[in-house]
Design a protein around this motif. Structure first.
Motif, PDB file in Angstrom:
ATOM      1  N   LEU A  32       1.288  -0.781  -0.060  1.00 42.80           N
ATOM      2  CA  LEU A  32       0.365  -0.401  -0.195  1.00 42.80           C
ATOM      3  C   LEU A  32       1.140   1.639   0.633  1.00 42.80           C
ATOM      4  N   LYS A  34       5.483   2.932   1.187  1.00 43.09           N
ATOM      5  CA  LYS A  34       6.011   2.726   2.241  1.00 43.09           C
ATOM      6  C   LYS A  34       6.835   4.038   2.529  1.00 43.09           C
ATOM      7  N   GLY A  38       8.338   2.699   7.316  1.00 46.13           N
ATOM      8  CA  GLY A  38       7.958   1.083   7.678  1.00 46.13           C
ATOM      9  C   GLY A  38       7.801   0.647   6.031  1.00 46.13           C
ATOM     10  N   GLU A  64       4.585   3.369  17.590  1.00 46.85           N
ATOM     11  CA  GLU A  64       3.524   3.523  17.075  1.00 46.85           C
ATOM     12  C   GLU A  64       2.093   2.861  17.832  1.00 46.85           C
ATOM     13  N   TYR A  81      -8.853   0.229  16.031  1.00 43.05           N
ATOM     14  CA  TYR A  81      -8.365   0.940  14.524  1.00 43.05           C
ATOM     15  C   TYR A  81      -7.216  -0.542  14.693  1.00 43.05           C
ATOM     16  N   LYS A 101      -7.075  -1.625  11.170  1.00 44.17           N
ATOM     17  CA  LYS A 101      -7.589  -1.471   9.870  1.00 44.17           C
ATOM     18  C   LYS A 101      -7.065  -0.885   8.806  1.00 44.17           C
ATOM     19  N   ILE A 103      -8.056   1.740   5.865  1.00 42.99           N
ATOM     20  CA  ILE A 103      -8.703   2.293   5.341  1.00 42.99           C
ATOM     21  C   ILE A 103      -8.350   2.283   3.985  1.00 42.99           C
ATOM     22  N   LYS A 145       0.336  15.803   7.721  1.00 42.27           N
ATOM     23  CA  LYS A 145       0.729  16.496   6.000  1.00 42.27           C
ATOM     24  C   LYS A 145      -0.204  15.850   5.344  1.00 42.27           C
ATOM     25  N   GLN A 147      -0.443  13.648   3.101  1.00 42.24           N
ATOM     26  CA  GLN A 147       0.264  12.161   3.245  1.00 42.24           C
ATOM     27  C   GLN A 147      -0.681  10.969   4.278  1.00 42.24           C
ATOM     28  N   VAL A 160      -3.675   8.153   9.288  1.00 35.37           N
ATOM     29  CA  VAL A 160      -2.345   7.200   8.702  1.00 35.37           C
ATOM     30  C   VAL A 160      -1.057   7.439   9.298  1.00 35.37           C
ATOM     31  N   ASP A 161      -0.598   6.344  10.272  1.00 36.41           N
ATOM     32  CA  ASP A 161       0.821   6.559  10.638  1.00 36.41           C
ATOM     33  C   ASP A 161       1.011   7.742  11.766  1.00 36.41           C
TER      34      ASP A 161
HETATM   35  N1  ATP Z   1      -4.448   1.696   7.492  1.00 37.97           N
HETATM   36  C1  ATP Z   1      -3.951   2.026   6.483  1.00 37.97           C
HETATM   37  N2  ATP Z   1      -4.932   1.386   5.529  1.00 37.97           N
HETATM   38  C2  ATP Z   1      -4.294   1.764   3.967  1.00 37.97           C
HETATM   39  N3  ATP Z   1      -3.318   2.191   4.191  1.00 37.97           N
HETATM   40  C3  ATP Z   1      -2.723   2.716   4.585  1.00 37.97           C
HETATM   41  C4  ATP Z   1      -2.951   2.533   6.342  1.00 37.97           C
HETATM   42  N4  ATP Z   1      -1.720   2.761   7.247  1.00 37.97           N
HETATM   43  C5  ATP Z   1      -0.783   3.149   5.572  1.00 37.97           C
HETATM   44  N5  ATP Z   1      -1.018   3.253   5.065  1.00 37.97           N
HETATM   45  C6  ATP Z   1      -1.080   3.698   3.499  1.00 37.97           C
HETATM   46  O1  ATP Z   1       0.752   3.678   3.439  1.00 37.97           O
HETATM   47  C7  ATP Z   1       1.809   4.217   3.690  1.00 37.97           C
HETATM   48  C8  ATP Z   1       3.089   4.130   4.279  1.00 37.97           C
HETATM   49  O2  ATP Z   1       2.570   4.171   5.851  1.00 37.97           O
HETATM   50  P1  ATP Z   1       3.164   5.193   6.669  1.00 37.97           P
HETATM   51  O3  ATP Z   1       2.792   6.645   6.092  1.00 37.97           O
HETATM   52  O4  ATP Z   1       2.500   4.526   8.245  1.00 37.97           O
HETATM   53  O5  ATP Z   1       4.253   4.422   6.453  1.00 37.97           O
HETATM   54  P2  ATP Z   1       5.472   5.214   6.983  1.00 37.97           P
HETATM   55  O6  ATP Z   1       7.217   4.989   6.671  1.00 37.97           O
HETATM   56  O7  ATP Z   1       5.897   5.982   8.260  1.00 37.97           O
HETATM   57  O8  ATP Z   1       5.990   6.930   6.404  1.00 37.97           O
HETATM   58  P3  ATP Z   1       6.237   8.204   6.741  1.00 37.97           P
HETATM   59  O9  ATP Z   1       7.669   8.051   6.286  1.00 37.97           O
HETATM   60  O10 ATP Z   1       5.539   9.352   6.079  1.00 37.97           O
HETATM   61  O11 ATP Z   1       6.816   8.675   8.647  1.00 37.97           O
HETATM   62  C9  ATP Z   1       0.826   5.292   4.073  1.00 37.97           C
HETATM   63  O12 ATP Z   1       1.037   7.271   3.261  1.00 37.97           O
HETATM   64  C10 ATP Z   1      -0.940   4.992   3.282  1.00 37.97           C
HETATM   65  O13 ATP Z   1      -0.531   5.238   2.270  1.00 37.97           O
END
Ligand code: ATP
Length: 309
Positions: A32, A34, A38, A64, A81, A101, A103, A145, A147, A160-161
């Motif tokens: 989905l 990165k 993660g 988190e 969640y 969950k 989304i 932000k 994203q 999210v995140d």
């Molecule tokens: N619960 C969810 N349901 C659907 N898509 C999700 C969900 N959680 C995360 N995503 C998707 O995955 C992407 C990356 O997730 P996340 O932002 O948690 O990663 P990150 O490594 O922490 O990113 P960042 O570098 O922005 O901190 C999100 O931008 C979103 O598109």
């Protein structure tokens, strides 16, 4: 042994992930997204979709998980969640993951692109509701932000995140420059409601004017001021009625509950005006007018449902 997860590694579709401690099985569907912390996959348990996040570093993933657990406290299990926390065992060690969950939807920018700008006030209100929930539980989101804001096809908003979330009173540890109060010399990087509301205001300005991010990123430090953002706020069109409130958010002079309530009132008033405009005869030809009226009435119906919840 817990290992750091290689950012270049990808799980393949249909791969089965079995949790080492809880034994739950998930089938990988697709990546989905990165980011710095993660990788997030769409996975299935039987026919139920979930989002599974593998952390590059166990410590970051743990923080988190702490926020998500705190947010679930006191809620019935079906509303949680966060649904599972476990390790995936590989020959070289354990990779930590959590399951949440799924989304289904778009990031805020994509949604606005698809559904048109008139939805921005509705999205703003729901986002303020999510921030209030977090603030009431004693947390600050931190890295707000576009994203990190997901909008479902029915216009519901989710964050999210939670990797940047910290307890109120601590220092903000993860941020994105243009949304960061410190970057604009407008306050400390300390976790408080006003920190998130500042980012919220920048996010609204950026949603109206996508060029803002690039322009702001190119400013020399002396020109990165709150006044620069206030001038941008003066140019808002869709959010023109919300300007005074956005300015107070940029100035740090409003709390999240108060902001949410004020936004709700403004949203309700602006929806009444939209309804009146849609029902007033004007110069548009028959079918165009019909379409306009239908979409305006749908927006008003959504606003009515949301503000009366
Ligand atoms: N619960 C969810 N349901 C659907 N898509 C999700 C969900 N959680 C995360 N995503 C998707 O995955 C992407 C990356 O997730 P996340 O932002 O948690 O990663 P990150 O490594 O922490 O990113 P960042 O570098 O922005 O901190 C999100 O931008 C979103 O598109």
């Amino acid at each position: 042994m817990t290992i750091s997860f290689d950012p270049n590694f990808r799980f393949s579709p249909n791969e089965i992930i079995t949790g080492k401690w809880n034994g739950a099985k998930y089938r990988i569907h697709r990546l989905l997204g990165k980011g710095a912390n993660g990788q997030v996959y769409l996975v299935y348990q039987g026919s139920r979709p979930f989002a599974m996040k593998f952390g590059f570093h166990a410590v970051d993933l743990q923080s988190e998980v702490n926020v998500l657990k705190a947010m679930s406290r006191g809620k019935p299990a079906k509303e949680h969640y966060l649904t599972d926390i476990d390790d995936y065992e590989t020959p070289s060690g354990n990779v930590p993951f959590y399951v949440m969950k799924y989304i289904e939807g778009y990031s805020l920018n994509e949604f606005i692109h698809r559904k048109q700008m008139q939805w921005l006030p509705v999205i703003g209100y729901q986002l303020l509701c999510r921030l209030c929930e977090l603030h009431q539980a004693g947390w600050t989101f931190g890295d707000l932000k576009a994203q990190n804001v997901m909008v479902t096809p029915y216009g519901q908003v989710n964050l999210v995140d939670f990797g940047g979330s910290v307890q109120q009173g601590k220092s903000v540890r993860q941020f994105t420059e243009v949304y960061d109060r410190g970057y604009w010399g407008a306050g400390e990087r300390s976790a408080d409601e006003a920190y998130d509301l500042f980012s919220f205001a920048v996010l609204c300005l950026q949603a109206e004017d996508p060029a803002l991010l690039k322009e702001a990123g190119q400013l020399i430090p002396q020109n990165r001021t709150r006044d620069w953002l206030l001038t941008k706020a003066d140019r808002t069109r869709v959010l023109a009625e919300f300007r005074p409130l956005l300015k107070r958010m940029l100035g740090g002079s409003v709390g999240s509950l108060e902001a949410r309530e004020e936004w709700r009132q403004l949203l309700r008033a602006s929806s009444h005006r939209t309804q009146l405009r849609a029902l007033t005869p004007n110069g548009r030809s028959g079918w165009i007018r019909g379409l306009f009226t239908a979409s305006a009435m749908m927006l008003c119906a959504v606003v009515y449902m949301i503000v009366s919840q």
